[in-house]
Motif scaffolding. Structure first.
Motif, short mmCIF file in Angstrom:
data_model
loop_
_atom_site.label_atom_id
_atom_site.label_comp_id
_atom_site.label_asym_id
_atom_site.label_seq_id
_atom_site.Cartn_x
_atom_site.Cartn_y
_atom_site.Cartn_z
N PRO A 1 32.89 31.90 81.69
CA PRO A 1 33.51 32.86 82.61
C PRO A 1 33.62 32.35 84.05
O PRO A 1 34.48 32.82 84.79
N SER A 2 32.76 31.42 84.44
CA SER A 2 32.80 30.93 85.83
C SER A 2 33.72 29.71 85.99
O SER A 2 33.86 29.18 87.09
N SER A 3 34.35 29.25 84.91
CA SER A 3 35.22 28.08 84.99
C SER A 3 36.40 28.35 85.92
O SER A 3 36.96 29.45 85.93
N THR A 4 36.76 27.35 86.70
CA THR A 4 37.89 27.49 87.62
C THR A 4 39.21 27.25 86.89
O THR A 4 39.23 26.73 85.76
N ALA A 5 40.29 27.60 87.55
CA ALA A 5 41.60 27.37 86.96
C ALA A 5 41.80 25.88 86.70
O ALA A 5 42.34 25.49 85.65
N GLU B 1 44.60 28.62 69.38
CA GLU B 1 43.71 27.84 70.24
C GLU B 1 43.54 28.50 71.61
O GLU B 1 42.44 28.51 72.17
N LEU B 2 44.63 29.08 72.12
CA LEU B 2 44.55 29.72 73.43
C LEU B 2 43.70 30.98 73.38
O LEU B 2 42.98 31.30 74.35
N HIS B 3 43.74 31.69 72.28
CA HIS B 3 42.87 32.87 72.13
C HIS B 3 41.40 32.44 72.12
O HIS B 3 40.54 33.15 72.67
N LYS B 4 41.11 31.29 71.52
CA LYS B 4 39.73 30.79 71.51
C LYS B 4 39.27 30.50 72.94
O LYS B 4 38.14 30.83 73.33
N VAL B 5 40.14 29.88 73.72
CA VAL B 5 39.81 29.58 75.12
C VAL B 5 39.62 30.88 75.88
O VAL B 5 38.69 31.02 76.70
N ALA B 6 40.49 31.85 75.65
CA ALA B 6 40.39 33.14 76.35
C ALA B 6 39.05 33.82 76.08
O ALA B 6 38.46 34.42 76.99
N ARG B 7 38.57 33.70 74.85
CA ARG B 7 37.27 34.31 74.52
C ARG B 7 36.13 33.62 75.26
O ARG B 7 35.12 34.26 75.58
N LEU B 8 36.30 32.34 75.55
CA LEU B 8 35.27 31.61 76.28
C LEU B 8 35.25 31.96 77.76
O LEU B 8 34.18 32.14 78.36
N VAL B 9 36.44 32.03 78.36
CA VAL B 9 36.49 32.19 79.83
C VAL B 9 36.49 33.64 80.28
O VAL B 9 36.23 33.93 81.46
N LYS B 10 36.82 34.56 79.39
CA LYS B 10 36.81 36.00 79.68
C LYS B 10 37.87 36.35 80.73
O LYS B 10 38.65 35.53 81.18
N THR B 11 37.86 37.62 81.12
CA THR B 11 38.83 38.13 82.09
C THR B 11 38.46 37.73 83.51
O THR B 11 37.31 37.89 83.93
N ASP B 12 39.44 37.22 84.22
CA ASP B 12 39.26 36.89 85.64
C ASP B 12 40.65 36.93 86.26
O ASP B 12 41.46 36.03 86.07
N HIS B 13 40.94 37.99 86.99
CA HIS B 13 42.29 38.21 87.46
C HIS B 13 42.74 37.15 88.48
O HIS B 13 43.87 36.64 88.40
N HIS B 14 41.87 36.81 89.41
CA HIS B 14 42.23 35.80 90.41
C HIS B 14 42.52 34.46 89.74
O HIS B 14 43.52 33.78 90.07
N ARG B 15 41.69 34.08 88.78
CA ARG B 15 41.92 32.82 88.06
C ARG B 15 43.22 32.89 87.26
O ARG B 15 43.98 31.92 87.18
N ALA B 16 43.50 34.05 86.69
CA ALA B 16 44.74 34.21 85.92
C ALA B 16 45.96 33.98 86.80
O ALA B 16 46.93 33.34 86.39
N LEU B 17 45.92 34.49 88.02
CA LEU B 17 47.04 34.27 88.95
C LEU B 17 47.21 32.78 89.25
O LEU B 17 48.34 32.28 89.35
#
Length: 236
Positions: A5-9, A45-61
């Motif tokens: 969850p703390s991973s950067t973009a 594969e992208l869903h697997k990554v999403a489960r690892l990094v969780k929701t982060d709106h700023h990173r999503a932008l």
């Protein structure tokens, strides 16, 4: 690289690059996916990554700003629908250049409950992928907004009828998708959707006829009628 969850973009994008596949890119292109800015990762594969990094709106932008196909899909998977603004949604829509990115953000926009504002706005837009978002949102809403009254879906049938003559491939398929999903929502929605499909099937417009005939075929199928508890002899 271990993601969390703390991973950067930047870290997420580096991880995506490490998973890229040239072989997958060729397959994607065959399905009409724009691959110029793609790495070759599947949505699984992208869903697997999403489960690892969780929701982060700023990173999503930040992921979206990268312009990379996979990063943008992951942005839609991990954005916070409660934090997403209409202006952000409009900016993302402006950037869409591939049908599967469109369909992914459409799901996010419905989860953010922007359907009342964005569906009519995007349907009126002449750009192919923005118009597609409108009808992808209708299809998504018909399935996922189960607590909304059926009247909301019925209100979109005239919009479907109006744009059924748009013969551009990615619009035509989304209009068809929206009509079929409304018709399959429940027994109450089935009749009006099937009636529209039958009208379109007799249209002078080739695109509308295709949409109508295809929707009639599915909505009149024994499988759909049985699932909705409808009598085949009355539904036809």
């Amino acid at each position: 690289m271990s993601l969390g969850p703390s991973s950067t973009a930047g870290e997420v994008i580096a991880h995506l690059r490490s998973l890229g596949s040239e072989d997958n890119l060729a397959g994607m292109a065959r399905f009409g996916i724009v691959t110029e800015a793609a790495l070759g990762l599947s949505n699984v594969e992208l869903h697997k990554v999403a489960r690892l990094v969780k929701t982060d709106h700023h990173r999503a932008l930040e992921l979206w700003q990268s312009g990379i196909r996979e990063a943008r899909i992951l942005a839609a998977f991990t954005a916070d629908p409660k934090a997403l603004t209409l202006e952000e949604a409009r900016r993302w829509a402006e950037d869409c250049n591939s049908w599967e990115v469109v369909d992914t953000v459409a799901d996010l926009f419905v989860t953010a409950r922007f359907e009342r504002e964005l569906i009519p706005e995007f349907a009126a837009d002449e750009r192919e992928f923005i118009r597609r978002i409108a009808f992808a949102m209708i299809a998504t809403a018909a399935v996922h907004l189960k607590k909304e009254p059926d009247a909301m879906l019925m209100d979109w049938l005239p919009l479907i009828e109006r744009h059924a003559t748009d013969d551009r491939n990615f619009v035509k398929k989304a209009v068809n998708w929206a009509l079929r999903q409304i018709g399959k929502r429940n027994a109450a929605c089935h009749g009006p959707a099937l009636a529209l499909a039958e009208r379109l099937a007799e249209s002078s417009s080739r695109a509308a006829r295709w949409t109508g005939k295809d929707a009639v075929r599915e909505l009149g199928s024994d499988k759909v009628l049985a699932r909705l508890g409808l009598d085949p002899s009355r539904a036809r």
